[in-house]
Design an enzyme around this catalytic site. Structure first.
Site, PDB file in Angstrom:
ATOM      1  N   ASP A  95       0.834  -1.209   0.000  1.00  0.00           N
ATOM      2  CA  ASP A  95       0.000   0.000   0.000  1.00  0.00           C
ATOM      3  C   ASP A  95       0.864   1.252   0.000  1.00  0.00           C
ATOM      4  O   ASP A  95       0.549   2.237  -0.667  1.00  0.00           O
ATOM      5  CB  ASP A  95      -0.950   0.014   1.200  1.00  0.00           C
ATOM      6  CG  ASP A  95      -1.712   1.333   1.240  1.00  0.00           C
ATOM      7  OD1 ASP A  95      -2.503   1.561   0.301  1.00  0.00           O
ATOM      8  OD2 ASP A  95      -1.468   2.152   2.139  1.00  0.00           O
TER       9      ASP A  95
ATOM     10  N   LYS B   4      -4.128  -1.393   6.019  1.00  0.00           N
ATOM     11  CA  LYS B   4      -3.307  -0.882   7.127  1.00  0.00           C
ATOM     12  C   LYS B   4      -3.962  -1.166   8.477  1.00  0.00           C
ATOM     13  O   LYS B   4      -3.303  -1.506   9.443  1.00  0.00           O
ATOM     14  CB  LYS B   4      -3.070   0.624   6.952  1.00  0.00           C
ATOM     15  CG  LYS B   4      -2.049   0.902   5.848  1.00  0.00           C
ATOM     16  CD  LYS B   4      -1.927   2.367   5.523  1.00  0.00           C
ATOM     17  CE  LYS B   4      -3.083   2.867   4.709  1.00  0.00           C
ATOM     18  NZ  LYS B   4      -2.895   4.071   3.959  1.00  0.00           N
TER      19      LYS B   4
ATOM     20  N   ARG C 247      -0.467   6.218  -6.796  1.00  0.00           N
ATOM     21  CA  ARG C 247      -1.811   6.739  -7.086  1.00  0.00           C
ATOM     22  C   ARG C 247      -1.848   8.259  -6.935  1.00  0.00           C
ATOM     23  O   ARG C 247      -2.525   8.960  -7.703  1.00  0.00           O
ATOM     24  CB  ARG C 247      -2.836   6.099  -6.132  1.00  0.00           C
ATOM     25  CG  ARG C 247      -3.108   4.632  -6.464  1.00  0.00           C
ATOM     26  CD  ARG C 247      -3.874   3.957  -5.340  1.00  0.00           C
ATOM     27  NE  ARG C 247      -5.085   4.658  -4.989  1.00  0.00           N
ATOM     28  CZ  ARG C 247      -5.585   4.739  -3.747  1.00  0.00           C
ATOM     29  NH1 ARG C 247      -4.972   4.169  -2.726  1.00  0.00           N
ATOM     30  NH2 ARG C 247      -6.700   5.380  -3.529  1.00  0.00           N
TER      31      ARG C 247
HETATM   32  N1  URA Z   1      -6.208   7.146   2.937  1.00  0.00           N
HETATM   33  C1  URA Z   1      -5.514   6.026   2.677  1.00  0.00           C
HETATM   34  O1  URA Z   1      -4.817   5.493   3.523  1.00  0.00           O
HETATM   35  N2  URA Z   1      -5.613   5.496   1.445  1.00  0.00           N
HETATM   36  C2  URA Z   1      -6.369   6.040   0.467  1.00  0.00           C
HETATM   37  O2  URA Z   1      -6.419   5.499  -0.613  1.00  0.00           O
HETATM   38  C3  URA Z   1      -7.070   7.206   0.760  1.00  0.00           C
HETATM   39  C4  URA Z   1      -6.980   7.742   2.013  1.00  0.00           C
END
Ligand code: URA
Length: 427
Positions: free
Chosen positions: A163, A189, A170
């Site tokens: 992530d 997470k 992203r």
């Molecule tokens: N917060 C995150 O941790 N991930 C996202 O994609 C958007 C907000």
């Protein structure tokens, strides 16, 4: 099993579903650097445009959890529970909430983030307390939990590394605003953090990711399902972010407001949401003890806060930083404040120095905006509506520009204002 990244991209580009094996492979291969950034950004865009089924989102989330370590709190003698907010303007709720829930009998092991753009980050806020440290080892986290009942710190490198890499990608490829990608990012997470129960605060309105109730409901439902599928008792509240939360926006200003709440005062909306979320967190964890409203009144939540701050190197009695310069924005007419736009206030605080444009930028802890009226309040011509705080007065002009058109004075409160708690979503 190995796949060809191009086949995976084409499957999603053409509206197909990815198999479990394809998802496991692509997430793992991307984390290891075998799938290139340009290939993952094409896949992220295909996901943004064509969506994912519930099975795909669950598998994608599990693959991101499996890319790193999953924390385990089973050695603790009480249940763990946490809250995650999708982010807003003036959202300092974690600060009073974590020690409050600890004071009511659950452990709160919270891994938190930093602000980017117009929304603030909990770690940036807490770092305005002299000496306070965000980076803790797993052993230090456990020691703070045992000492204070709550810990708020940065996620280590080993937690959902897929992530970490994908979110940075992203951010620069226009692929943040995808419900499957947001839900899997947040939940990977929180699942890896090892909490037993989770309450999601999904913000709705101009200052939030989700601008309307329908898309917030979809995000909330997706995240609640992901949590429950992973064995985490998960509930979501949809809450208002069409105006800022509380009366302080900016790091040290928000810490001061959180301390007021812990002292039994503070703005009504911050107190109401803190107590509501605390009740939800305790219920989700199965802790049936003291009412959080009592723990705010009798000082036990404040005691837990002081222990938590000290255990992370901070001095809860040290004065907070104050801005060198302030400027008032005055009210143009008598009447009722009908609108005060959350996004505009967030951008103004950011331009005053409270936020960052790039992840590596520092934040100015004393910068921000204080509100002297909230939508629905009666106001008088010439009274201070907002105070801007900064160390660099050359920033005032751009902050004022962000506030142009951000507020309206009318004859009566706007019936379209969102209620503080809009909806509750469960599995
Ligand atoms: N917060 C995150 O941790 N991930 C996202 O994609 C958007 C907000």
């Amino acid at each position: 099993m190995s796949f060809d990244a191009i086949d995976v991209i084409i499957t999603k580009r053409d509206g197909g579903e990815l198999s479990d094996a394809q998802i496991d492979w692509v997430v793992d291969a991307y984390t290891r650097g075998e799938v290139a950034d340009e290939q993952m950004s094409a896949l992220a865009m295909a996901i943004l445009l064509n969506g994912m089924s519930r099975r795909e989102i669950a598998r994608w989330t599990a693959a991101m959890v499996a890319s790193g370590t999953r924390m385990d709190w089973s050695m603790l003698d009480r249940p763990t529970t946490d809250k995650h907010s999708t982010g807003g303007v003036g959202d300092k709720i974690t600060l009073p909430l974590a020690p409050l829930v600890a004071a009511c009998g659950a452990y709160v092991p919270q891994l938190s983030g930093r602000g980017l753009g117009h929304t603030g980050g909990t770690l940036d806020k807490l770092e305005s307390i002299p000496g306070w440290r965000a980076s803790l080892s797993a052993d230090e986290m456990l020691a703070v939990l045992r000492e204070a009942g709550a810990v708020v710190c940065a996620a280590g490198e080993g937690l959902a590394p897929a992530d970490r890499k994908l979110y940075a990608l992203r951010d620069v490829t226009g692929t943040v605003e995808s419900i499957p990608l947001i839900a899997s990012s947040i939940m990977s997470k929180k699942i890896a953090e090892g909490t037993g129960a989770l309450v999601l605060d999904v913000k709705v309105g101009s200052g939030a990711f989700m601008k309307d109730v329908a898309s917030a409901q979809e995000l909330a439902t997706t995240m609640v399902e992901l949590g429950e599928d992973a064995g985490v008792r998960t509930v979501a509240l949809l809450t208002a972010m069409d105006r800022p939360l509380g009366r302080a926006v900016g790091n040290a200003l928000e810490v001061a407001e959180a301390v007021e709440v812990l002292a039994g005062g503070g703005p009504e909306d911050v107190v109401e949401l803190t107590v509501r979320l605390a009740r939800e967190m305790l219920a989700a964890a199965g802790v049936d003890g003291r009412d959080p409203a009592d723990a705010l009144k009798d000082g036990s939540a404040m005691d837990a806060w002081r222990r938590m701050i000290r255990a992370q190197g901070g001095d809860p009695d040290a004065p907070l930083p104050r801005a060198a310069e302030t400027m008032d924005v005055t009210c143009p007419a008598d009447g009722v404040l009908t609108r005060l736009d959350a996004y505009a206030v967030g951008v103004a605080a950011w331009r005053l120095g409270a936020g960052r444009a790039r992840k590596e930028d520092p934040v100015a802890h004393a910068a921000g905006v204080t509100l002297h009226a909230k939508p629905g309040d009666r106001v008088r011509k010439g009274q201070a509506l907002l105070t801007l705080h900064t160390d660099e007065p050359e920033r005032f002009d751009r902050a004022l520009a962000a506030l142009e058109g951000a507020y309206e004075i009318g004859d009566a409160p706007d019936p379209g204002l969102l209620p503080l708690v809009i909806d509750r979503v469960t599995a």
